[in-house]
Design a protein around this motif. Structure first.
Motif, short mmCIF file in Angstrom:
data_model
loop_
_atom_site.label_atom_id
_atom_site.label_comp_id
_atom_site.label_asym_id
_atom_site.label_seq_id
_atom_site.Cartn_x
_atom_site.Cartn_y
_atom_site.Cartn_z
N TYR A 151 -0.58 67.81 9.58
CA TYR A 151 0.78 67.29 9.41
C TYR A 151 0.90 65.81 9.77
N GLY A 152 1.99 65.21 9.28
CA GLY A 152 2.46 63.98 9.88
C GLY A 152 3.17 64.40 11.16
N LEU A 162 0.50 60.56 -1.38
CA LEU A 162 1.92 60.90 -1.43
C LEU A 162 2.80 59.65 -1.46
N THR A 164 3.81 58.76 5.36
CA THR A 164 4.03 58.64 6.81
C THR A 164 3.74 57.22 7.27
N GLU A 214 0.01 60.13 10.72
CA GLU A 214 -0.39 61.10 9.70
C GLU A 214 -1.65 61.83 10.15
N LYS A 215 -1.58 63.13 10.18
CA LYS A 215 -2.72 64.00 10.50
C LYS A 215 -3.57 63.51 11.68
N ARG A 247 -6.73 72.85 -2.31
CA ARG A 247 -6.74 73.96 -1.35
C ARG A 247 -6.52 75.30 -2.04
N ILE A 263 6.09 66.89 10.44
CA ILE A 263 6.94 66.56 9.28
C ILE A 263 6.76 67.69 8.27
N LEU A 294 8.92 68.18 -1.26
CA LEU A 294 7.57 68.44 -1.75
C LEU A 294 7.58 69.63 -2.72
N GLN A 340 -0.33 56.77 2.33
CA GLN A 340 0.41 57.86 2.95
C GLN A 340 1.89 57.49 3.14
C1 G1P Z 1 2.10 65.95 3.44
C2 G1P Z 1 2.52 64.77 4.34
C3 G1P Z 1 2.56 65.19 5.80
C4 G1P Z 1 3.46 66.41 5.97
C5 G1P Z 1 2.98 67.55 5.02
C6 G1P Z 1 3.93 68.74 5.07
O1 G1P Z 1 0.75 66.27 3.71
O2 G1P Z 1 1.60 63.70 4.15
O3 G1P Z 1 3.04 64.12 6.59
O4 G1P Z 1 3.43 66.83 7.32
O5 G1P Z 1 2.92 67.08 3.67
O6 G1P Z 1 3.42 69.79 4.29
P1 G1P Z 1 -0.10 67.25 2.74
O7 G1P Z 1 0.34 68.64 3.06
O8 G1P Z 1 0.22 66.85 1.32
O9 G1P Z 1 -1.54 66.99 3.08
#
Ligand code: G1P
Length: 285
Positions: free
Chosen positions: A166-167, A106, A227, A186-187, A13, A199, A126, A225
């Motif tokens: 998001y999750g 993840l 989640t 998840e998403k 991204r 999340i 994260l 995932q």
């Molecule tokens: C990850 C998690 C997701 C969470 C998010 C927060 O997704 O898989 O559950 O809500 O971080 O930033 P990503 O942002 O890596 O796609």
């Protein structure tokens, strides 16, 4: 408690900035994002930190290593403040590294931490998320863990159209800022999302999560995932969600990174006034 910081993602991204440097090393004001994350862990009382890296992430290791030549130069030039600043970074905590050899998601990245973590609850933070709070968010989760003795994750209301990023949890409020989680997705699509509680990327997890990750099938984007693994964990243990006090900056996308830079510059004593004056001028023009 140990902390695990996944920082192995390719940062798609953030192309082109992330082409040859980890997105976790992008500066916000004057520090790389991941330094904010480590500082939060340390402020929460954690001094054993495992960073999950991957190919092309060497600069993260270098950043937390001792910079012998630079220190010598600063010493020779009597630049004491900068010397202290540089030394502080390499002395902040015991920082370990393990590589995720393939980008499998993840959940898989967290699985790479199982031997380091052992049979204890641990924090996950994260590598591209900055939390600003009076009581560090990780500490808020650790306090809640003390009380509930089960996995507990940070959640936040997100705009409905954003649930797809998001999750999302389904849960019932049992205290002012605590939800008992009944389900996680998840998403999800906007239509399928069980709520708008997202999340946010800071977790305290029980070690049973590792067995659950082993049983997790590839999910969204064909990845393992976290989640989905938590959803399996939910079959045997409770998981709680904490709506935290403070502000989160997701640095994973360009606009939020710009906003984080502006907001956090305004929070710095030495930059606040000149930055405010500059922004006012810019907007008036
Ligand atoms: C990850 C998690 C997701 C969470 C998010 C927060 O997704 O898989 O559950 O809500 O971080 O930033 P990503 O942002 O890596 O796609």
């Amino acid at each position: 408690m140990k902390a695990v910081i996944p920082a192995a993602g390719l940062g798609t991204r953030f192309i082109p900035a992330s082409k040859a440097q980890p997105k976790e090393m992008l500066p916000v004001v004057d520090k790389p994002v991941i330094q904010y994350v480590i500082e939060e862990a340390v402020a929460a009382g954690i001094n054993d930190i495992l960073i999950i890296t991957g190919r092309g992430k060497r600069s993260i290791e270098d950043h937390f290593d001792k910079a012998i030549e630079l220190e010598q130069l600063l010493r020779n030039e009597n630049k004491d403040d900068q010397l202290k600043e540089v030394q502080k970074i390499s002395n902040m905590a015991d920082i370990h590294f393990v590589r995720q050899k393939e980008q499998k998601g993840l959940g898989h990245a967290i699985y790479c931490a199982r031997k380091h973590v052992g049979n204890e609850p641990f924090a996950v933070m994260l590598g591209d998320t900055i939390n600003i709070a009076d009581v560090p968010l990780t500490k808020q989760l650790m306090n809640a863990y003390e009380k509930y003795q089960c996995s507990i994750i940070a959640i936040e209301k997100v705009p409905r159209e954003k649930v797809v990023n998001y999750g999302i949890i389904d849960g019932e409020k049992i205290e002012d800022n605590i939800y008992k989680i009944n389900n996680l997705v998840e998403k999800p699509s906007v239509e399928e999302a069980p709520s708008t509680l997202g999340i946010t990327g800071t977790y305290v997890l029980t070690p049973e999560i590792f067995k659950c990750i082993e049983r997790t099938k590839p999910g969204v984007s064909g990845e393992i995932q976290l989640t989905d693994a938590m959803k399996i964990l939910l079959e045997e243990q409770s998981i709680y969600g904490l709506t935290f006090e403070g502000k989160r900056y997701d640095i994973g996308n360009k606009l939020d990174w710009f906003k984080a830079n502006i907001e956090l510059t305004l929070k710095r004593e030495e930059f606040a006034e000149p930055m405010k004056a500059y922004l006012k001028r810019l907007l008036n023009d």
